[in-house]
Scaffold this motif. Structure first.
Motif, short mmCIF file in Angstrom:
data_model
loop_
_atom_site.label_atom_id
_atom_site.label_comp_id
_atom_site.label_asym_id
_atom_site.label_seq_id
_atom_site.Cartn_x
_atom_site.Cartn_y
_atom_site.Cartn_z
N ALA A 164 -16.47 49.66 15.15
CA ALA A 164 -17.06 50.32 13.99
C ALA A 164 -16.90 49.49 12.73
CB ALA A 164 -16.41 51.69 13.79
N GLY A 165 -15.85 48.67 12.67
CA GLY A 165 -15.63 47.84 11.49
C GLY A 165 -16.79 46.90 11.22
N VAL A 208 -9.32 50.60 24.44
CA VAL A 208 -10.71 50.52 24.90
C VAL A 208 -11.46 51.80 24.54
CG1 VAL A 208 -12.20 50.33 26.92
CG2 VAL A 208 -10.18 48.89 26.74
N LEU A 209 -10.79 52.95 24.72
CA LEU A 209 -11.41 54.22 24.34
C LEU A 209 -11.75 54.23 22.85
CD1 LEU A 209 -12.19 57.13 25.14
CD2 LEU A 209 -9.84 57.80 24.62
N GLY A 210 -10.83 53.73 22.02
CA GLY A 210 -11.10 53.65 20.60
C GLY A 210 -12.29 52.75 20.29
N SER A 248 -18.77 54.43 12.86
CA SER A 248 -18.06 54.79 11.62
C SER A 248 -16.57 54.72 11.91
CB SER A 248 -18.46 56.19 11.16
OG SER A 248 -17.54 56.68 10.20
N VAL A 249 -15.82 54.03 11.05
CA VAL A 249 -14.38 53.93 11.24
C VAL A 249 -13.74 55.30 11.13
CG1 VAL A 249 -12.25 52.99 10.30
CG2 VAL A 249 -14.27 51.53 10.47
N ALA A 250 -14.10 56.04 10.08
CA ALA A 250 -13.52 57.37 9.89
C ALA A 250 -13.89 58.31 11.03
CB ALA A 250 -13.97 57.95 8.55
N LEU A 283 -12.44 61.28 16.01
CA LEU A 283 -12.67 61.63 17.41
C LEU A 283 -11.46 61.28 18.27
CD1 LEU A 283 -16.38 60.69 18.27
CD2 LEU A 283 -15.30 62.94 18.40
N LEU A 284 -10.88 60.13 18.00
CA LEU A 284 -9.71 59.69 18.77
C LEU A 284 -8.55 60.67 18.60
CD1 LEU A 284 -8.74 57.19 20.49
CD2 LEU A 284 -7.68 56.39 18.37
#
Length: 280
Positions: A103-104, A185-187, A196-198, A203-204
């Motif tokens: 996402a970054g 990996v899930l992240g 989106s980072v946020a 979600l994580l």
């Protein structure tokens, strides 16, 4: 002489043939590795996760008191439980690392250059997953072993003391490294999915920490059937992977690993679909 000069000038004007550079998976992996090395945030996050794994584990062993009814000794049934107590915090740091890896690039706009260089797109996701999985599994496994070995002298002679040769200890320590690598990996998959980072971090956190809390407000008969199939540590698949002794109603280590891999595969499939179907 004029004809000779004309011929010479014409031959000099022909541009030299450029080498034919092909986009190969190996080159994509090297480019992702270069990104990894150049980002300060990845090193900071890895360092934080490593310190959490080792520091909290050793401190828990140092402070262990078999007569305590509260604190780090209250639910410590064995030395592995103490050594891997910090896995719950380390998973957030390493999961965030995965989110930042994907996402970054959408946040900074770098993804446009990346996809322009690799038009097929899927090798980009695969390379990111390979690089971060490889790095995290090494760091996390080393952290788990250092936590256990560092705390071993403080537990020597106590009822919960174990050694590396004790039954199941190596499986738990290697399982902790594998679990944390899969969480990274899930992240990464969630970050690529929501871009989106946020949003990826949110979600994580929901998957790993809030879903077990939500189960408490549902009918009590649902929890034993649902909780073991969640990806997190508290009664979920992750807890089955790293636990030395399986509690009643939890999955076996192998089944827990299979469930966690299923979560990761589903997230990666969603990330791959959006990567192929949506513009950057």
């Amino acid at each position: 002489m004029s004809a000779t000069l004309t011929a010479t000038t014409g031959s000099d004007a022909v541009p030299a043939k450029r080498p034919d550079y092909k986009v190969t998976f190996g080159r994509v992996v090297r480019s992702e590795w270069a990104k990894f090395l150049s980002l300060r945030s990845t090193w900071i996050t890895l360092a934080v996760a490593g310190l959490l794994l080792v520091g909290i584990g050793i401190m828990g062993a140092y402070r262990y008191d078999p007569t305590a009814m509260r604190g780090p000794s209250a639910d410590a049934h064995d030395a592995v439980t103490i050594a891997l107590r910090s896995t719950e915090l380390a998973q957030l740091a390493l999961g965030v690392l995965g989110v930042l890896a994907t996402a970054g690039e959408y946040t900074t706009g770098l993804i446009r250059s990346t996809l322009a260089a690799v038009p097929k797109r899927l090798p980009v996701l695969a390379a990111k997953v390979l690089v971060y999985f490889g790095v995290v599994i090494v760091v996390a496994t080393a952290g788990a072993f250092l936590s256990f070995l560092g705390g071993e002298p403080f537990l020597h002679g106590k009822a919960i003391a174990l050694t590396l040769s004790s039954s199941g200890v190596l499986r738990c320590l290697f399982g902790a490294g594998l679990y944390l690598a899969l969480i990274a990996v899930l992240g990464a998959a969630l970050g690529m999915l929501v871009r989106s980072v946020a949003g990826g971090i949110s979600l994580l956190v929901v998957l790993l920490m809030l879903l077990p809390v939500f189960l408490d407000i549902l009918p009590s008969s649902w929890k034993p059937d649902v909780s073991p199939y969640l990806p997190g540590l508290e009664g979920g698949a992750g807890g089955s992977i790293i636990a030395l002794h399986q509690e009643s109603g939890t999955l076996s280590p192998g089944a827990g690993l299979a469930v966690l891999c299923a979560w990761v595969v589903v997230a990666l499939a969603g990330a791959a679909y959006r990567l192929l179907r949506s513009d950057s």
